[in-house]
Design a protein around this motif. Structure first.
Motif, PDB file in Angstrom:
ATOM      1  N   LEU A  35     -31.997 -43.020   7.267  1.00  0.00           N
ATOM      2  CA  LEU A  35     -33.183 -42.563   8.002  1.00  0.00           C
ATOM      3  C   LEU A  35     -34.323 -42.552   7.001  1.00  0.00           C
ATOM      4  N   LYS A  36     -35.379 -43.352   7.295  1.00  0.00           N
ATOM      5  CA  LYS A  36     -36.508 -43.413   6.360  1.00  0.00           C
ATOM      6  C   LYS A  36     -37.543 -42.348   6.723  1.00  0.00           C
ATOM      7  N   SER A  37     -38.268 -41.882   5.724  1.00  0.00           N
ATOM      8  CA  SER A  37     -39.295 -40.844   5.906  1.00  0.00           C
ATOM      9  C   SER A  37     -38.796 -39.723   6.807  1.00  0.00           C
ATOM     10  N   ALA A  38     -37.657 -39.228   6.432  1.00  0.00           N
ATOM     11  CA  ALA A  38     -36.958 -38.255   7.278  1.00  0.00           C
ATOM     12  C   ALA A  38     -37.088 -36.851   6.711  1.00  0.00           C
ATOM     13  N   ALA A  39     -36.525 -35.905   7.460  1.00  0.00           N
ATOM     14  CA  ALA A  39     -36.534 -34.505   7.035  1.00  0.00           C
ATOM     15  C   ALA A  39     -35.181 -33.894   7.357  1.00  0.00           C
ATOM     16  N   VAL A  40     -34.778 -32.960   6.491  1.00  0.00           N
ATOM     17  CA  VAL A  40     -33.499 -32.254   6.659  1.00  0.00           C
ATOM     18  C   VAL A  40     -33.788 -30.768   6.580  1.00  0.00           C
ATOM     19  N   ALA A  41     -33.365 -30.023   7.609  1.00  0.00           N
ATOM     20  CA  ALA A  41     -33.546 -28.574   7.573  1.00  0.00           C
ATOM     21  C   ALA A  41     -32.211 -27.894   7.312  1.00  0.00           C
ATOM     22  N   TRP A  49     -30.795 -29.211  11.083  1.00  0.00           N
ATOM     23  CA  TRP A  49     -31.643 -30.140  11.832  1.00  0.00           C
ATOM     24  C   TRP A  49     -31.904 -31.373  10.991  1.00  0.00           C
ATOM     25  N   LEU A  50     -32.053 -32.509  11.666  1.00  0.00           N
ATOM     26  CA  LEU A  50     -32.295 -33.770  10.989  1.00  0.00           C
ATOM     27  C   LEU A  50     -33.261 -34.549  11.871  1.00  0.00           C
ATOM     28  N   GLY A  51     -34.348 -35.082  11.316  1.00  0.00           N
ATOM     29  CA  GLY A  51     -35.284 -35.834  12.144  1.00  0.00           C
ATOM     30  C   GLY A  51     -36.356 -36.448  11.277  1.00  0.00           C
ATOM     31  N   SER A  52     -37.492 -36.763  11.897  1.00  0.00           N
ATOM     32  CA  SER A  52     -38.564 -37.394  11.125  1.00  0.00           C
ATOM     33  C   SER A  52     -39.418 -36.322  10.451  1.00  0.00           C
ATOM     34  N   THR A  53     -40.110 -36.745   9.400  1.00  0.00           N
ATOM     35  CA  THR A  53     -40.994 -35.822   8.695  1.00  0.00           C
ATOM     36  C   THR A  53     -42.074 -35.277   9.644  1.00  0.00           C
ATOM     37  N   ALA A  54     -42.612 -36.160  10.486  1.00  0.00           N
ATOM     38  CA  ALA A  54     -43.675 -35.719  11.407  1.00  0.00           C
ATOM     39  C   ALA A  54     -43.169 -34.621  12.348  1.00  0.00           C
ATOM     40  N   GLU A  55     -41.992 -34.845  12.928  1.00  0.00           N
ATOM     41  CA  GLU A  55     -41.417 -33.824  13.824  1.00  0.00           C
ATOM     42  C   GLU A  55     -41.179 -32.509  13.089  1.00  0.00           C
ATOM     43  N   ALA A  56     -40.659 -32.630  11.860  1.00  0.00           N
ATOM     44  CA  ALA A  56     -40.350 -31.422  11.088  1.00  0.00           C
ATOM     45  C   ALA A  56     -41.606 -30.621  10.849  1.00  0.00           C
ATOM     46  N   LEU A  57     -42.702 -31.317  10.524  1.00  0.00           N
ATOM     47  CA  LEU A  57     -43.956 -30.605  10.259  1.00  0.00           C
ATOM     48  C   LEU A  57     -44.468 -29.941  11.532  1.00  0.00           C
ATOM     49  N   ASP A  58     -44.321 -30.618  12.650  1.00  0.00           N
ATOM     50  CA  ASP A  58     -44.682 -30.035  13.951  1.00  0.00           C
ATOM     51  C   ASP A  58     -43.942 -28.729  14.183  1.00  0.00           C
TER      52      ASP A  58
END
Ligand SMILES: [Zn+2]
Length: 421
Positions: A35-41, A49-58
């Motif tokens: 997953l590129k430019s991703a985020a891990v919580a 949680w696992l998703g995109s950086t944009a979603e994580a910031l939201d």
């Protein structure tokens, strides 16, 4: 995964890493499960949680922004797993190494009391703290390369008190350091000299009172045997596997390192978690392993040290869909190696694994070789937050460098071991 994603709300996250490339090692359809430019919580010690950086910031905007950590383009993989080591032992074999290179034969060295028996003597003579101190140095080297789980075998004591001491050192290392340790009683490693005239009595003790005592003390996650012409027979190995099964313990088998006795089939028959080495393995052996779900643990640094010339039949393993793991086999005689990245490099260069196979071999497949596949080895919601952070351009770089260590940080059970470097 969706259900669990919905259950986790950003208010409950303890930290969220953004701006990372994540090699999840899940089967999401892309190489390395990336997953590129991703985020891990992370919440407590789990991946929440696992998703995109944009979603994580939201999501995190509604929560505290101080939980957001920027991974600045680093790659994140599951924490690495070294699923086959003999990390705890007394002394070393450097003098033999030098004698051999100065012209002494194996036979001369063995006659002079060298080889495995010299490590047994040094191990029996060593105190708990001496064993602990030397093992700690090797373990720290593994940990510096992103290792968060390590399997440690006994097997250089070959008498109850010394085997117990080795397993106690292994347990203590896991309790004191931010790394998870699995303890394996390698009862059938070599025949100690005091039983030279009565090997059956030795096997009976290992499979009976010794195993029961050590298991009752909580020192045994699994058993292991060196099944080989120069070590223990199929029948002797079967006796240990049967005893372990009776106690509900898992098993590994050193199989097919020097010859094909059918040890892989035997390991499969008893539902062993892994059969290890496998330079000599038949198609029937590979099929038996696939049917039993037994993992093939490949040990390329031992192959390298012994200058072997017959690599494991990787094509057969692939065709039979046997999961392949890669480990260091860290031991003083045949693999004085405390670098899992080196083992991954050699799995590629000597055995022909792809870099993705090598990384699966030290993450999800290594987890399976230890029976931990529901806990570690993949980056997915609900899995333990054991992560390694890497300063690399792409995952194959982990296998590419010799002597390079691009590890920038390690998280064990949701806690960073220090800052990113
Ligand atoms: Zn081994």
């Amino acid at each position: 995964m969706g259900e669990r994603v919905q259950k986790s709300s950003a208010d409950e996250w303890d930290q969220v890493w953004i701006g990372a490339h994540v090699a999840t090692m899940t089967n999401n359809g892309s190489a390395y499960g990336e997953l590129k430019s991703a985020a891990v919580a992370i919440q407590d010690e789990r991946i929440a949680w696992l998703g995109s950086t944009a979603e994580a910031l939201d999501q995190a905007a509604a929560a505290r922004r101080d939980i957001v950590r920027d991974a600045q383009g680093l790659w994140i993989t599951p924490g690495l797993i070294d699923c086959h080591t003999h990390l705890v032992y007394g002394g070393n074999r450097v003098a033999e190494f030098e004698q051999r290179l100065c012209g002494a034969s194996y036979e001369e060295i063995a006659r002079a009391g060298g080889g495995i028996q010299s490590t047994v003597r040094a191990t029996r003579a060593a105190t708990f703290s001496q064993l602990h101190e030397s093992a700690l140095i090797r373990l720290r080297r593994l940990m510096a390369e992103g290792v968060t789980t390590v399997e440690i075998k006994s097997g250089y004591g070959l008498e109850l008190a010394a085997e117990r001491r080795l397993l106690e050192v292994a347990r203590d290392l896991g309790e004191r350091l931010p790394v998870s340790v699995r303890k394996t009683f390698l009862g059938l490693h070599a025949l100690p000299p005091e039983f030279a005239a009565d090997r059956q009595e030795f096997v009976n003790r290992v499979c009976g009172p010794w195993l029961e005592t050590l298991a009752a003390a909580g020192l045994v996650d699994a058993v292991d045997a060196f099944c080989e012409n120069i070590a223990f027979s199929l029948e002797e190995t079967a006796q240990l596997l049967e005893a372990a099964s009776g106690l509900g313990l898992a098993a590994h088998v050193h199989a097919g390192q020097l010859s094909d006795l059918g040890a892989a089939e035997l390991a499969s028959k008893w539902g062993a978690l892994s059969a290890d080495h496998l330079e000599y393995l038949s198609a029937a052996g590979a099929r038996a392993m696939a049917a039993a779900g037994t993992v093939a643990v490949l040990l390329p640094t031992a192959y390298f040290t012994l200058r072997q010339t017959t690599p494991p039949p990787v094509g057969l393993l692939r065709d039979a869909a046997v999961p392949m793991a890669v480990a260091t086999d860290c031991n003083p005689g045949t693999s004085p190696c405390s670098s899992l990245l080196t083992a991954m490099n050699m799995a590629c260069t000597l055995f022909g694994l792809t870099p993705e196979e090598a990384l699966r071999g030290t993450t999800c497949n290594a987890a399976r070789a230890l029976g931990l596949q529901d806990e570690v080895g993949k980056i997915a919601v609900g899995m333990r937050a054991d992560l390694a952070f890497w300063r690399i351009e792409r995952p194959a770089e982990l296998c590419y460098g010799l002597g390079a260590n691009p590890c920038a940080g390690v998280m064990h059970r949701g806690r960073m071991r220090g800052e990113l470097n």
